[in-house]
Scaffold this active site. Structure first.
Site, PDB file in Angstrom:
ATOM      1  CE  LYS A  51      -3.797  -2.373   2.350  1.00 27.20           C
ATOM      2  NZ  LYS A  51      -4.563  -2.598   3.595  1.00 27.20           N
ATOM      3  CD  GLN A  95      -3.339  -4.265   6.705  1.00 26.68           C
ATOM      4  OE1 GLN A  95      -3.475  -3.207   6.076  1.00 26.68           O
ATOM      5  NE2 GLN A  95      -3.760  -5.414   6.218  1.00 26.68           N
ATOM      6  CG  ASP A 118      -9.260   0.180   5.300  1.00 32.30           C
ATOM      7  OD1 ASP A 118      -9.170  -0.227   4.124  1.00 32.30           O
ATOM      8  OD2 ASP A 118      -8.472  -0.133   6.200  1.00 32.30           O
TER       9      ASP A 118
HETATM   10  N1  GUN Z   1      -6.864  -6.713   6.536  1.00 32.75           N
HETATM   11  C1  GUN Z   1      -7.240  -7.466   5.482  1.00 32.75           C
HETATM   12  N2  GUN Z   1      -7.761  -6.680   4.511  1.00 32.75           N
HETATM   13  C2  GUN Z   1      -7.711  -5.420   4.968  1.00 32.75           C
HETATM   14  C3  GUN Z   1      -8.087  -4.165   4.431  1.00 32.75           C
HETATM   15  O1  GUN Z   1      -8.607  -4.042   3.321  1.00 32.75           O
HETATM   16  N3  GUN Z   1      -7.852  -3.084   5.206  1.00 32.75           N
HETATM   17  C4  GUN Z   1      -7.316  -3.187   6.438  1.00 32.75           C
HETATM   18  N4  GUN Z   1      -7.158  -2.070   7.145  1.00 32.75           N
HETATM   19  N5  GUN Z   1      -6.966  -4.326   6.978  1.00 32.75           N
HETATM   20  C5  GUN Z   1      -7.154  -5.432   6.253  1.00 32.75           C
END
Ligand code: GUN
Length: 283
Positions: A51, A95, A118
């Site tokens: 990311k 995350q 998110d």
């Molecule tokens: N863990 C697994 N997928 C995601 C996501 O799309 N965003 C976040 N913040 N954590 C995750």
């Protein structure tokens, strides 16, 4: 069978994001994303790395707050409060999963909903369920963009979602319902998964079980969206679908890798740009 090429579409979207960043910079705004990473989970660290790399490539400022597994809830809340106040940060992402001693809901609710790129804050969840403008979680958002790219209209289709997580399954069901599909949501307590998948024109699966969806569970001509990411013992990346045997039966199918994964990253960038642009219109 047509491959739903998420890698190419994601590249196209990321190039458009780059142009958006250039436009914003003419107005002296550099979009900024802050990421909170707690603990040493290798998969989470790898996702966060992808990311922030994607942000840098697009010209988005990104900062990663790495915290030890033992961090307290209060310390995480302090960091979030700081980022909520920081005008250079337009998106905040924590995350997941978080360690067990942390109350994930309390953390997600502490994020300013206008920076919740998110789309996990209940405010945005509610807006999206209501069909209102809000941040859409990146993975299901990416799936909808992929369908759109290949002119697949979910209206009137029977959709089967396998997996009911807040991150993928529930928002995927919401978006398909909002697009006028008839939606089944299956999960570990579903009695007869096959009866649901066999009835589906479109199957979206993301549960982390390799080969869960087999040839005899899929109807001829179905559209298959594989959101699973698993690593086999030999180190190969596979989804939740028995791809080799299922693919001949489908009209469209996402590969793993190169399907939904790259779209997730691209849509996170899109959401970050959306937040940066909103700051101008609301200034
Ligand atoms: N863990 C697994 N997928 C995601 C996501 O799309 N965003 C976040 N913040 N954590 C995750």
């Amino acid at each position: 069978m047509t491959l739903l090429d998420g890698k190419s579409l994601a590249e196209k979207i990321r190039n458009n994001v780059k142009l958006d960043v250039e436009e914003l910079q003419k107005q002296h705004i550099t979009p900024g994303l802050a990421v909170v990473l707690v603990g040493n989970d290798a998969a989470s660290a790898a996702y966060v790395n992808m990311k922030s790399k994607a942000c840098k490539e697009a010209g988005i400022y990104s900062v990663v707050h790495e915290m030890p597994e033992t961090i307290s809830q209060e310390n995480i809340l302090d960091i979030i409060a700081m980022m909520n106040r920081n005008p250079n940060i337009h998106g905040i992402l924590v995350q997941l999963p978080l360690p067990n001693h942390i109350d994930t809901t309390a953390i997600l609710e502490a994020i300013d909903p206008t920076k919740d790129v998110d789309g996990f804050h209940p405010y945005n969840v509610g807006r999206v369920v209501s069909g209102l403008d809000g941040y859409i979680p990146a993975t299901p958002y990416g799936v909808m963009k992929l369908l759109e790219e290949y002119n697949i209209d979910p209206k009137g289709l029977n959709a089967c979602i396998v997996g009911a997580s807040n991150i993928v399954g529930k928002p995927m069901a919401t978006l398909l319902l909002n697009a006028n599909a008839t939606v089944d949501i299956c999960h570990i307590y579903t009695k007869d998964l096959k009866s649901h998948t066999l009835n589906a024109d479109i199957i979206c699966v993301g549960v982390g079980v390799p080969n869960l969806i087999k040839e005899d569970m899929v109807k001829e001509g179905a559209i298959i969206i594989d959101i699973g990411i698993n690593r086999t013992e030999s180190g190969k990346l596979v989804g939740d679908v028995d791809y080799e045997n299922v693919c001949q039966k489908t009209s469209f199918i996402t590969p793993v890798p190169g399907g939904v994964g790259p779209m997730t990253i691209a849509m996170l960038l899109v959401n970050t740009i959306k937040s940066a642009k909103n700051k101008i219109t609301k200034a």
